[in-house]
Design an enzyme around this catalytic site. Structure first.
Site, PDB file in Angstrom:
ATOM      1  CG  ASP A 172      -2.278   0.706   0.798  1.00 19.29           C
ATOM      2  OD1 ASP A 172      -2.678   0.616  -0.379  1.00 19.29           O
ATOM      3  OD2 ASP A 172      -2.884   1.365   1.659  1.00 19.29           O
ATOM      4  CD  GLU A 223      -3.138   7.685   3.040  1.00 21.82           C
ATOM      5  OE1 GLU A 223      -4.055   8.488   3.344  1.00 21.82           O
ATOM      6  OE2 GLU A 223      -3.216   6.918   2.077  1.00 21.82           O
ATOM      7  CD  GLU A 248      -8.746   8.674  -1.009  1.00 19.42           C
ATOM      8  OE1 GLU A 248      -8.388   7.569  -0.586  1.00 19.42           O
ATOM      9  OE2 GLU A 248      -8.072   9.716  -0.847  1.00 19.42           O
ATOM     10  CD  GLU A 255      -9.115  -0.309  -3.601  1.00 17.53           C
ATOM     11  OE1 GLU A 255      -8.701  -0.944  -2.617  1.00 17.53           O
ATOM     12  OE2 GLU A 255      -8.654   0.795  -3.937  1.00 17.53           O
TER      13      GLU A 255
HETATM   14  C1  LIG Z   1      -5.174   0.048  -2.605  1.00 19.67           C
HETATM   15  C2  LIG Z   1      -5.649   1.313  -1.930  1.00 19.67           C
HETATM   16  N1  LIG Z   1      -6.868   1.811  -2.237  1.00 19.67           N
HETATM   17  C3  LIG Z   1      -7.251   2.982  -1.613  1.00 19.67           C
HETATM   18  C4  LIG Z   1      -6.462   3.641  -0.735  1.00 19.67           C
HETATM   19  C5  LIG Z   1      -6.933   4.861  -0.080  1.00 19.67           C
HETATM   20  N2  LIG Z   1      -6.216   5.992  -0.485  1.00 19.67           N
HETATM   21  C6  LIG Z   1      -5.231   3.078  -0.483  1.00 19.67           C
HETATM   22  N3  LIG Z   1      -4.371   3.639   0.382  1.00 19.67           N
HETATM   23  N4  LIG Z   1      -4.813   1.894  -1.079  1.00 19.67           N
END
Ligand SMILES: Cc1ncc(CN)c(N)n1
Length: 302
Positions: free
Chosen positions: A110, A152, A204, A284
């Site tokens: 991520d 983040e 998001e 996702e």
């Molecule tokens: C795979 C993924 N999807 C969404 C997000 C949210 N920004 C994230 N951090 N990572």
């Protein structure tokens, strides 16, 4: 900690048996299959739906807008939406059975995704600027999101050191590569602002809904993972997602109402935005599957 990454009894997909595979999409959706057939119908239905008086369906939450095009999509594509927002990986965090290596894998991957997400959000900001609609407030919302991505990234670095993950040694897995490539495609100049905005909201929203679920009453999220869940599951992030959704709905409404110069072009935009929404959900799901170590569906989408 138990080493399972499967759903609990709350899983709306009924994936509670450890012999079942996590949610995957066996047939990638393309513009030429399911959506192609339903596009015209969906645009028409979308218009009809918005004209009906809106009522709460018991699933809508206070402060979360409903009744727009995005709401129609979520209802129409409920199964994959739930697949992305109630994935076994998330359910394993929520029920406290999450596999630590899976969590670490998610963390490293991520981090790579978020770094690629920054230029994508910046590209959406540029499009909002180019629209020249200062009174819409779009730029302020997008800019706030871009700013929080700085935090983040810092959080990922801190969390990685807490869990002993050396981010400099993490190589992107296939699903991460494909998802990042998809973000790059969305940055191309020919991609409409409406389409990019729909993708931005969906990306998001999946995290917001997923991690908020891990914080709901009755969840058994391990204390050491609560901070991660708070990051996307907090109310502020929920309001931010509502703002993104409002922007997407407004742009989609405008496109669907044919107020753009060419009606055909407007309809294309709405269809492309819906396809893009579905592709986000697929990416996702792939991303969660990879985190669980069960990635079986990682081909780039057409
Ligand atoms: C795979 C993924 N999807 C969404 C997000 C949210 N920004 C994230 N951090 N990572």
């Amino acid at each position: 900690m138990a080493t399972t990454c499967w759903a609990d009894e709350d899983c709306p997909l009924g994936l509670s048996s450890p012999t079942q595979k996590p949610f995957t999409i066996s047939r990638p959706l393309t513009r030429t299959n399911s959506l192609e057939q339903s596009n015209t119908e969906s645009t028409r239905k979308g218009k009809e739906e918005r004209m009906k008086p809106q009522k709460m369906d018991g699933k809508s939450k206070p402060g979360v807008p409903y009744g727009g095009m995005t709401d129609t999509w979520v209802k129409k594509h409920r199964l994959i939406y739930i697949g992305a927002t109630r994935h076994p990986f998330i359910l394993s965090i929520r029920d406290g059975t999450v596999d630590l290596p899976a969590f670490k894998r998610w963390l490293g991957q991520d981090y790579i995704f978020v770094r690629a997400f920054v230029p994508f959000v910046a590209s959406v900001l540029i499009r909002a600027y180019e629209k020249g609609d200062e009174s819409s407030g779009d730029m302020e919302v997008i800019l706030s999101g871009l700013g929080s991505l700085n935090d983040e990234i810092a959080w990922f670095k801190q969390e990685a050191s807490k869990w002993g993950v050396d981010l400099s040694q993490v190589a992107p897995e296939k699903p991460t590569q494909h998802y990042c490539r998809f973000l790059e495609e969305l940055m191309r100049p020919e991609v409409d602002y409406t389409v990019a905005m729909a993708a931005f909201w969906a990306i998001e929203a999946v995290y917001q809904e997923s991690f908020a679920h891990c914080l709901e009453e009755g969840s058994k999220t391990p204390p050491e993972l609560k901070e991660a869940c708070q990051r996307w599951g907090n109310d502020g992030f929920g309001h931010y997602c509502s703002s993104l959704r409002n922007i997407a709905d407004r742009l989609l409404e405008k496109a669907a109402s044919g107020s753009m110069p060419l009606v055909k072009v407007s309809e294309d935009v709405v269809s492309k935005a819906e396809v893009t929404f579905l592709r986000v959900l697929e990416y996702e799901v792939d991303f969660w599957n990879m985190s669980c170590g069960t990635a079986g569906h990682s081909a780039p989408k057409p």
